[in-house]
Enzyme design. Structure first.
Site, mmCIF file in Angstrom:
data_model
loop_
_atom_site.group_PDB
_atom_site.id
_atom_site.type_symbol
_atom_site.label_atom_id
_atom_site.label_comp_id
_atom_site.label_asym_id
_atom_site.label_seq_id
_atom_site.Cartn_x
_atom_site.Cartn_y
_atom_site.Cartn_z
ATOM 1 N N THR A 126 0.849 -1.187 0.000
ATOM 2 C CA THR A 126 0.000 0.000 0.000
ATOM 3 C C THR A 126 0.885 1.238 0.000
ATOM 4 O O THR A 126 0.517 2.289 0.523
ATOM 5 C CB THR A 126 -0.961 -0.029 1.201
ATOM 6 O OG1 THR A 126 -1.650 -1.285 1.197
ATOM 7 C CG2 THR A 126 -2.034 1.046 1.117
ATOM 8 N N HIS A 127 2.067 1.116 -0.586
ATOM 9 C CA HIS A 127 3.044 2.206 -0.589
ATOM 10 C C HIS A 127 2.926 3.022 -1.875
ATOM 11 O O HIS A 127 3.811 3.036 -2.708
ATOM 12 C CB HIS A 127 4.456 1.637 -0.422
ATOM 13 C CG HIS A 127 4.612 0.823 0.818
ATOM 14 N ND1 HIS A 127 5.683 -0.026 1.021
ATOM 15 C CD2 HIS A 127 3.845 0.727 1.928
ATOM 16 C CE1 HIS A 127 5.561 -0.619 2.202
ATOM 17 N NE2 HIS A 127 4.447 -0.170 2.763
ATOM 18 N N ASN A 128 1.801 3.702 -2.026
ATOM 19 C CA ASN A 128 1.560 4.556 -3.188
ATOM 20 C C ASN A 128 2.028 5.966 -2.862
ATOM 21 O O ASN A 128 1.804 6.460 -1.759
ATOM 22 C CB ASN A 128 0.073 4.595 -3.526
ATOM 23 C CG ASN A 128 -0.555 3.215 -3.535
ATOM 24 O OD1 ASN A 128 -0.733 2.623 -2.492
ATOM 25 N ND2 ASN A 128 -0.898 2.725 -4.696
#
Length: 581
Positions: free
Chosen positions: A501-503
């Site tokens: 979830t590292h956007n």
């Protein structure tokens, strides 16, 4: 017609890590803050029941409802984007505390190289190292300027670690607040293998605390129980640092913070010069409200920060054809190179663990190794994690195993305790064709255009992935695995399989208003009473989890908001160089 409310000093949009930090820091200084959160309220007591993997890890109870709002996605500009119908590649948190409730708790500092990546890369390897299609740029801030804010976040959250064992990581002026987590047979095996290969292993800095800790403003975080239910779950012990057990209680104790749940902000109101407030819908009653404010602070997730600005027609939308504009620019993700090892005669207790329990090396992160003869820049942290292998969603078997039937069942049982993984978080460099915009066809349930993501892996991504995969295989073989399988990169990015979830990106930080949306206090160049805080500010994505850097930027932004307020609405001045930034 929307009902107009009384004006407030500051309104924040989203109440997670960044919204909580802003509320706490401003509230302590006597500033009245209203926090608008579109999700439900929740706290430690809400998770004090049986560990329900199906509810949280499979059915995503803490995540955004995609039937109400989603994104659309395509790989290339000439494709029609389609709505993301199921959560997969990344998990968009919703509710009080946001993704800070269901996160793992790994807390790194981005490297000095990251913050000046364009300058340092050009000096070391030449301006043509990547090519013109990569929109690489500096962040407009140095590591030395940001270092105190990193430590402020670590003090607030009580991070457990040992900085003395991290010679290749970002330099520190202070030790971690609490000691590192437990050493286990798995972390010890990884460290021994890495040391044998002349690498420099260390324990992952963790927000799952090794001991009970009282932070500087009196909030207590409990000691981790190593139950293995961190990622996608809330912590029933209050032993994982979250906004709900740290900054939000601090904000509420000031009596200067008003929290409004089920409040979905649809627009930032803008008169052509200043932000005048926000418009939001009460999701329980359907009523629409206008909340006027002197200062508006966007503190929601990466994609929502970008979408709100685009829907509000604030800032210049990015155009990939001309590479002009800034809102939506430099969307970055990560890739996950890895190696899985299968052991015939060795068992490991992988059921016990914690979100940030693990060991790592930084030997192949940032510019810690020579890229002169390599066809990529940057790198990534390489880790062996012991997060807790839950029973439903974990069936690690060799690639030649059938995916159903008796052999699949027997191999699943055999290797549940006999397999380990070593993996990396490959940094993501910005590319002109990877960006965010508004979708021309699809809307949410309230009628507002959905955000459209255009993204695919680049040649830089593939080359870095292959390099880090080789290192992961090397380490896994040294760990003694009888059989090692390397990860493979798909031809194109797919939005369905979970990755991270590292956007990052979309409202990026920099020193030049022509190429960035905000200055290094997270203040918009175009609208000086509007601050946009979060990983949306990242000009590229590094080789780490982003939360430590997000926290540091939030503390710096809080300082900037106070300075802006005290100086009657001037662009915030940097105290370190006395220049407008």
């Amino acid at each position: 017609m929307a009902k107009e409310l009384d004006k407030v000093e500051v309104v924040t949009v989203g109440v997670g890590w960044t919204g909580g930090i802003i509320a706490a820091e401003l509230g302590k200084k006597g500033v009245q803050v209203v926090g608008l959160e579109r999700g439900k309220s929740r706290d430690t007591e809400d998770f004090q029941h049986i560990h329900d993997e199906y509810r949280y890890a499979i059915r995503y109870d803490l995540m955004q409802d995609l039937s109400r709002e989603t994104i659309t996605f395509r790989n290339e500009r000439d494709e029609r984007a389609l709505p993301m119908r199921q959560l997969g590649s990344f998990l968009m948190g919703e509710g009080l505390g946001g993704a800070g409730v269901h996160w793992d708790g790994q807390v790194y500092r981005f490297l000095p190289y990251d913050l000046e990546i364009k300058t340092r890369t050009d000096e070391q390897y030449g301006a043509d190292k990547l090519g013109d299609d990569y929109t690489l740029q500096d962040w407009g801030i140095s590591y030395d300027e940001l270092e105190p804010y990193f430590y402020q976040f670590e003090q607030t959250t009580g991070i457990s670690g040992n900085g003395d064992d991290m010679p290749q990581s970002a330099p520190r002026n202070n030790p971690y607040p609490t000691p590192p987590m437990k050493e286990t047979p798995i972390t010890r095996r990884f460290k021994d293998a890495a040391s044998n290969l002349d690498y420099h292993p260390f324990h992952i800095p963790s927000a799952n605390l090794s001991e009970a800790y009282e932070n500087p403003v009196g909030q207590t975080i409990q000691q981790c129980q190593y139950c293995g239910f961190c990622e996608r779950f809330g912590c029933e012990y209050g032993a994982k640092s979250t906004p709900n057990v740290t900054v939000l209680p601090t904000a509420q104790k000031t009596d200067n913070f008003e929290l409004r749940m089920n409040s979905n902000v649809t627009e930032v109101l803008y008169d052509g010069d200043k932000a005048t407030g926000v418009k939001y819908v009460d999701l329980q009653t359907g009523e629409e409200f206008i909340q006027p404010a002197d200062i508006v602070v966007l503190t929601s997730w990466v994609m929502n920060n970008t979408r709100l600005l685009l829907n509000s027609e604030i800032g210049r939308p990015y155009d990939p054809e001309t590479k002009s504009g800034v809102i939506g620019k430099n969307y970055c993700y990560q890739m996950r190179p890895s190696a899985t090892g299968f052991f015939e005669d060795k068992k490991f207790n992988k059921y016990m663990g914690a979100g940030a329990l693990g060991a790592a090396i930084d030997d192949f992160n940032g510019d810690n190794f020579d890229h002169s003869d390599l066809d990529f820049i940057h790198g990534g942290v390489i880790t062996a994690n012991q997060q807790g292998q839950r029973p439903i969603n974990n069936n690690v078997v060799p690639n030649d195993t059938p995916n159903w039937g008796q052999e699949f069942k027997s191999e699943s049982i055999k290797y549940f305790y006999r397999s380990l993984s070593v993996g990396g978080q490959g940094a993501s460099m910005p590319h002109r064709n990877n960006y965010m915009s508004l979708d021309p066809d699809y809307t949410d349930t309230l009628g507002y255009p959905l955000l459209r993501l255009t993204y695919d892996f680049t040649e830089q991504d593939r080359n870095l992935h292959n390099y880090l995969t080789e290192k992961a295989v090397e380490i896994m073989k040294e760990m003694g695995a009888d059989h090692v399988e390397a990860s493979e990169m798909t031809d194109h990015y797919n939005i369905v399989p979970y990755q991270t979830t590292h956007n990052t990106g979309g409202v990026i930080m920099g020193a030049d208003p022509e190429t960035s949306a905000i200055n290094n206090y997270s203040q918009m160049w175009d609208v000086d009473n509007l601050f946009v805080i979060g990983a949306s500010a990242f000009a590229h994505n590094g080789g780490y989890n982003p939360t430590g850097t997000v926290g540091a930027l939030a503390y710096r932004a809080a300082e900037g908001i106070l300075q802006f307020r005290e100086e009657n609405g001037q662009l915030v001045q940097s105290k370190t160089n006395n220049k407008v930034t």
